[in-house]
Motif scaffolding. Structure first.
Motif, short mmCIF file in Angstrom:
data_model
loop_
_atom_site.label_atom_id
_atom_site.label_comp_id
_atom_site.label_asym_id
_atom_site.label_seq_id
_atom_site.Cartn_x
_atom_site.Cartn_y
_atom_site.Cartn_z
N THR A 281 44.81 -53.09 27.70
CA THR A 281 43.78 -54.16 27.43
C THR A 281 43.72 -53.90 25.98
OG1 THR A 281 41.99 -52.45 27.91
CG2 THR A 281 42.34 -54.20 29.48
N ASP B 65 41.86 -53.38 22.16
CA ASP B 65 40.50 -52.73 21.82
C ASP B 65 39.84 -53.46 20.67
OD1 ASP B 65 41.09 -50.91 24.09
OD2 ASP B 65 42.10 -49.60 22.52
N GLU C 83 34.29 -61.11 23.72
CA GLU C 83 35.60 -61.43 24.35
C GLU C 83 35.70 -60.27 25.31
OE1 GLU C 83 37.73 -63.52 24.04
OE2 GLU C 83 36.68 -64.81 22.79
N ARG C 84 35.05 -58.96 25.22
CA ARG C 84 35.39 -57.95 26.04
C ARG C 84 34.46 -58.28 27.45
NH1 ARG C 84 35.15 -54.18 21.76
NH2 ARG C 84 32.87 -53.90 22.30
N THR C 85 33.33 -59.01 27.26
CA THR C 85 32.40 -59.28 28.24
C THR C 85 33.13 -60.42 29.21
OG1 THR C 85 30.47 -58.63 27.09
CG2 THR C 85 30.49 -59.89 28.98
N ASP D 220 39.12 -56.65 20.35
CA ASP D 220 38.18 -57.70 20.57
C ASP D 220 36.76 -57.52 20.34
OD1 ASP D 220 40.35 -58.96 21.44
OD2 ASP D 220 40.21 -58.70 23.56
N SER D 221 36.08 -58.72 20.23
CA SER D 221 34.70 -58.69 20.03
C SER D 221 33.82 -58.36 21.53
CB SER D 221 34.10 -60.12 19.45
OG SER D 221 34.20 -61.05 20.39
N LEU D 222 32.69 -57.95 21.31
CA LEU D 222 31.89 -57.69 22.52
C LEU D 222 31.93 -58.92 23.63
CD1 LEU D 222 29.91 -55.79 24.18
CD2 LEU D 222 28.35 -56.89 22.84
N ARG E 36 36.28 -61.19 29.26
CA ARG E 36 37.40 -60.42 30.20
C ARG E 36 37.23 -59.70 31.31
NH1 ARG E 36 39.79 -58.34 26.07
NH2 ARG E 36 38.86 -55.94 26.06
N LEU E 37 35.91 -58.85 30.99
CA LEU E 37 35.65 -58.13 32.42
C LEU E 37 34.98 -58.95 33.23
CD1 LEU E 37 34.28 -55.41 33.25
CD2 LEU E 37 31.91 -56.02 32.17
N THR F 202 39.64 -56.85 36.74
CA THR F 202 38.05 -56.14 37.28
C THR F 202 37.98 -56.47 38.78
OG1 THR F 202 37.33 -56.70 35.25
CG2 THR F 202 35.51 -56.69 37.12
#
Length: 254
Positions: A102, A104, A110-112, A106-108, A114-115, A121
């Motif tokens: 994954t 590292d 984008e990470r959220t 990305d912005s918060l 993707r999560l 997930t």
């Protein structure tokens, strides 16, 4: 030297060789498999309760502000628990489970995103939820078969102790009535017999040794069954929690 060189030898799928099956109690990997399967039930139960409570509370509160962050937190914890499962499978089963790569940077946001929507997930959630199934099967096999085998192995040491009864004790007599009929020159000839079994107690060392011998056979068969279950669990872990490198390795091995 790579880190993979320090890993225990993966447990192979049983080949059907009688010698290999008989040697199961002598292999250290058998007892690593047994430890892994013994942990499956408490871990699976913990995961199931966590997911049921987390998703239940999160969905029920989704109409207010606190519900959405709670669901996101449950998904984040599920990914963390999946990482723990990868390490357990690597340490005890000897399989290499590489986490999916994954980015590292990305912005918060984008990470959220993707999560929440990422396949990684939901594969982790599915794995944690299904872990209880492996746990129940493992717990049943260990407590019903392996514990019985160990108890039979201890019979020669306890059968003659005062107050100890080793044998079969039926609440009601068990009656067996074998029958055999043959046609002969237009006549039907039959033989009938009746046997009644009420109880049987081990009273001699020879009988105790025979019971222990049956315990050895049961223990060997049970350990091979548990090794097969551990192999399936390892493959299942690689399939759901592994990354592209694991998939490529499996394809090359096939």
């Amino acid at each position: 030297m790579s880190s993979d060189a320090r890993l225990p030898t993966p447990s192979p799928w049983p080949t059907g060789s009688l010698r290999s099956a008989a040697a199961a109690p002598l292999r250290p990997q058998t007892y690593r498999n047994l430890l892994y399967l013994s942990l499956a039930f408490p871990l699976g139960l913990t995961y199931f309760v966590f997911l049921a409570v987390g998703f239940g509370v999160g969905v029920s509160l989704a109409f207010v502000v606190v519900g959405i962050p709670l669901l996101v937190a449950v998904l984040a914890v599920a990914l963390g628990l999946a990482s723990v499962e990868r390490k357990l499978a690597t340490l005890l089963l000897g399989v290499s489970v590489t986490p999916p790569a994954t980015p590292d940077s990305d912005s918060l946001v984008e990470r959220t995103k993707r999560l929440v929507v990422g396949l990684r997930t939901w594969k982790a959630v599915a794995y944690l939820a299904s872990k209880l199934v492996f746990g129940v099967v493992s717990f049943t096999a260990i407590t019903s078969l392996l514990v019985t085998a160990v108890s039979l192995l201890a019979v020669p040491f306890v059968y003659d102790r005062p107050g100890v009864y080793v044998g079969l004790l039926a609440s009601e007599p068990a009656v067996f009535r074998p029958e055999m009929f043959l046609g002969w020159d237009g006549a039907l000839v039959g033989v009938r017999a009746a046997f009644s079994l009420t109880s049987w107690q081990v009273t001699t060392l020879a009988e105790a040794t025979a019971v222990a011998g049956f315990g050895v056979v049961l223990a060997v068969v049970t350990l091979n069954l548990l090794n097969g279950l551990a192999w399936l669990s390892g493959r299942y872990t690689v399939w759901l929690l592994g990354g592209e490198r694991d998939d490529a390795s499996d394809a090359a091995a096939a």
